[in-house]
Design a protein around this motif. Structure first.
Motif, short mmCIF file in Angstrom:
data_model
loop_
_atom_site.label_atom_id
_atom_site.label_comp_id
_atom_site.label_asym_id
_atom_site.label_seq_id
_atom_site.Cartn_x
_atom_site.Cartn_y
_atom_site.Cartn_z
N ARG A 240 -5.50 5.32 1.77
CA ARG A 240 -5.43 4.48 0.58
C ARG A 240 -4.26 4.93 -0.29
NH1 ARG A 240 -10.68 6.87 0.44
NH2 ARG A 240 -12.30 5.55 1.38
N PRO A 241 -3.56 4.00 -0.92
CA PRO A 241 -2.47 4.41 -1.82
C PRO A 241 -3.03 4.83 -3.18
CG PRO A 241 -2.64 2.03 -1.80
CD PRO A 241 -3.65 2.54 -0.80
N ALA A 242 -2.43 5.86 -3.76
CA ALA A 242 -2.84 6.32 -5.08
C ALA A 242 -1.62 6.88 -5.81
CB ALA A 242 -3.92 7.40 -4.97
N ALA B 27 5.91 8.89 -6.16
CA ALA B 27 4.65 9.27 -6.80
C ALA B 27 3.44 8.73 -6.05
CB ALA B 27 4.61 8.77 -8.25
N VAL B 28 3.66 7.76 -5.16
CA VAL B 28 2.56 7.22 -4.36
C VAL B 28 2.17 8.24 -3.29
CG1 VAL B 28 1.83 5.39 -2.79
CG2 VAL B 28 3.25 4.85 -4.77
N ARG B 29 0.90 8.50 -3.18
CA ARG B 29 0.40 9.48 -2.21
C ARG B 29 -0.85 8.92 -1.53
NH1 ARG B 29 -1.60 10.84 -7.15
NH2 ARG B 29 -3.82 11.39 -7.23
N PRO B 30 -1.22 9.47 -0.37
CA PRO B 30 -2.39 8.95 0.33
C PRO B 30 -3.70 9.59 -0.14
CG PRO B 30 -1.34 10.62 1.67
CD PRO B 30 -0.49 10.47 0.43
N VAL B 31 -4.76 8.82 -0.06
CA VAL B 31 -6.12 9.34 -0.18
C VAL B 31 -6.81 8.95 1.13
CG1 VAL B 31 -8.31 9.25 -1.40
CG2 VAL B 31 -6.17 9.14 -2.69
N LEU C 74 -21.73 0.42 8.98
CA LEU C 74 -20.63 1.30 8.58
C LEU C 74 -21.17 2.45 7.76
CD1 LEU C 74 -17.91 -1.29 7.46
CD2 LEU C 74 -18.47 -0.49 9.75
N LEU C 75 -20.80 3.68 8.14
CA LEU C 75 -21.23 4.88 7.43
C LEU C 75 -20.01 5.56 6.81
CD1 LEU C 75 -23.56 6.46 10.17
CD2 LEU C 75 -24.12 4.67 8.51
N GLY C 76 -20.16 5.97 5.56
CA GLY C 76 -19.05 6.66 4.91
C GLY C 76 -19.57 7.70 3.93
N GLY C 77 -18.67 8.35 3.32
CA GLY C 77 -17.26 8.24 3.53
C GLY C 77 -16.59 9.49 2.98
N THR C 78 -15.28 9.44 2.90
CA THR C 78 -14.50 10.55 2.37
C THR C 78 -13.40 10.03 1.46
OG1 THR C 78 -12.89 10.55 4.19
CG2 THR C 78 -14.88 11.89 4.48
N ALA C 79 -12.85 10.91 0.65
CA ALA C 79 -11.69 10.60 -0.19
C ALA C 79 -10.91 11.90 -0.34
CB ALA C 79 -12.12 10.06 -1.55
N GLU C 80 -10.00 12.14 0.62
CA GLU C 80 -9.24 13.39 0.66
C GLU C 80 -7.84 13.14 0.12
OE1 GLU C 80 -10.25 15.62 4.55
OE2 GLU C 80 -10.54 13.48 4.99
N ASP C 81 -7.58 13.71 -1.04
CA ASP C 81 -6.32 13.46 -1.73
C ASP C 81 -5.15 14.14 -1.03
OD1 ASP C 81 -5.05 12.25 -4.05
OD2 ASP C 81 -4.65 14.30 -4.72
N ASP C 82 -4.06 13.37 -0.86
CA ASP C 82 -2.81 13.87 -0.30
C ASP C 82 -2.96 14.42 1.12
OD1 ASP C 82 -0.09 14.04 -0.64
OD2 ASP C 82 -0.12 16.07 -1.46
N VAL C 83 -3.82 13.78 1.91
CA VAL C 83 -3.98 14.13 3.32
C VAL C 83 -3.44 12.97 4.15
CG1 VAL C 83 -5.61 14.67 5.16
CG2 VAL C 83 -5.99 15.57 2.86
N TRP C 84 -2.50 13.26 5.05
CA TRP C 84 -1.78 12.22 5.78
C TRP C 84 -2.34 11.93 7.17
CZ3 TRP C 84 2.26 9.22 3.97
CH2 TRP C 84 2.79 9.58 2.72
N SER C 85 -3.19 12.76 7.69
CA SER C 85 -3.66 12.59 9.07
C SER C 85 -4.50 11.33 9.22
CB SER C 85 -4.49 13.80 9.49
OG SER C 85 -5.08 13.57 10.77
N THR C 86 -4.24 10.57 10.29
CA THR C 86 -5.04 9.38 10.59
C THR C 86 -5.93 9.61 11.82
OG1 THR C 86 -3.20 8.45 11.88
CG2 THR C 86 -3.38 7.79 9.57
N GLU C 87 -6.03 10.86 12.26
CA GLU C 87 -6.89 11.19 13.38
C GLU C 87 -8.31 11.47 12.88
OE1 GLU C 87 -6.32 11.21 16.70
OE2 GLU C 87 -4.40 10.28 16.18
N PRO C 88 -9.33 10.88 13.51
CA PRO C 88 -10.70 11.18 13.10
C PRO C 88 -11.03 12.65 13.27
CG PRO C 88 -10.62 9.24 14.53
CD PRO C 88 -9.27 9.88 14.59
N ASP C 89 -11.71 13.21 12.29
CA ASP C 89 -12.12 14.61 12.33
C ASP C 89 -13.59 14.64 12.76
OD1 ASP C 89 -13.15 17.16 11.69
OD2 ASP C 89 -11.66 17.44 10.12
N GLY D 16 0.81 -1.21 0.00
CA GLY D 16 0.00 0.00 0.00
C GLY D 16 0.84 1.26 0.00
N LEU D 17 0.48 2.17 0.89
CA LEU D 17 1.16 3.47 0.95
C LEU D 17 2.64 3.33 1.31
CD1 LEU D 17 0.58 6.49 0.62
CD2 LEU D 17 0.06 6.58 3.07
N ALA D 18 3.00 2.24 1.99
CA ALA D 18 4.40 2.03 2.36
C ALA D 18 5.30 1.83 1.14
CB ALA D 18 4.52 0.82 3.29
N SER D 19 4.70 1.59 -0.03
CA SER D 19 5.51 1.46 -1.25
C SER D 19 6.26 2.75 -1.56
CB SER D 19 4.60 1.11 -2.44
OG SER D 19 4.06 -0.17 -2.30
#
Length: 217
Positions: A209-211, A122-126, A163-178, A111-114
């Motif tokens: 997610r890796p992108a 070029a790999v970035r988080p979503v 499960l309720l969702g969701g979001t897809a925030e490009d190039d955001v690294w925070s893993t803390e719930p907002d 995943g993102l660890a790549s």
């Protein structure tokens, strides 16, 4: 891709006969913003009960379908047990590069660890955020995309929770719930199914997610 999808459907239908063991269930739901004219003839032939949602069932165009819904908290341990039963081994250790893997073939599923492991800058988080609530009795899933904002709203019934969702925030690294994002997710889901309003929150989940802009082969 279609052949893969059909083969996957065959496998998941078989696994759904043992949901407590595999975590796979076949569940009906509505795919929003999709009409019968937008799916291929193969879908109608392969998915019994595929039909357009009525205005009373969903505002806008929507498509009812019975598809696999997978509880990953059960499915992933089952996959690991299947690997071990087939003679595979699982080793937990840190590696700093793919060359450290002593194997003729390496499948990189990091995943993102790549980004550091390959390395591949070029790999970035979503960033994705979910809210887990007590299920107020919802048995079907729904996925809805807002064509104006691009937001995707969905609810997925899983054993003992919703499960309720969701979001897809490009190039955001925070893993803390907002908290504000969580409130917005619940509000959007409740607009589609009012009984979600007031459901007790059990947990918040955030994942990266890796992108990348192009597939790397």
């Amino acid at each position: 891709a279609q052949s893969w999808a059909l083969r996957s459907l065959d496998v998941y239908e078989e696994l759904s006969a043992r949901p407590e063991e595999t975590g796979v269930r076949m569940v009906e739901g509505v795919l929003g913003e999709t009409g019968l004219d937008e799916v291929g003839a193969w879908a109608s032939a392969r998915l019994p009960g595929l039909r357009a949602a009525t205005p009373a069932e969903y505002t806008g165009s929507g498509l009812w379908a019975r598809l696999p819904l997978i509880d990953m908290s059960t499915h992933l341990p089952w996959l690991r047990e299947r690997l071990v039963a087939a003679g595979g081994t699982v080793e937990n250790r840190a590696v700093t590069g793919l060359a450290e893997a002593d194997a003729p073939v390496v499948v990189n599923c990091t995943g993102l660890a790549s980004r550091e492991l390959v390395p591949d800058p070029a790999v970035r988080p979503v960033r994705g955020q979910l809210v887990v609530v007590e299920n107020p009795g919802i048995r079907t899933w729904l996925v809805s995309a807002d064509p104006d904002s691009g937001e995707t709203t969905y609810f997925l019934p899983q054993p003992g929770r919703l499960l309720l969702g969701g979001t897809a925030e490009d190039d955001v690294w925070s893993t803390e719930p907002d908290p504000a994002v969580a409130e917005a997710i619940v509000r959007r889901c409740a607009a589609l199914r009012p009984e979600i309003t007031g459901a007790r929150v059990l947990a918040h989940r955030v994942g990266l997610r890796p992108a990348r802009d192009a597939v790397r082969l």
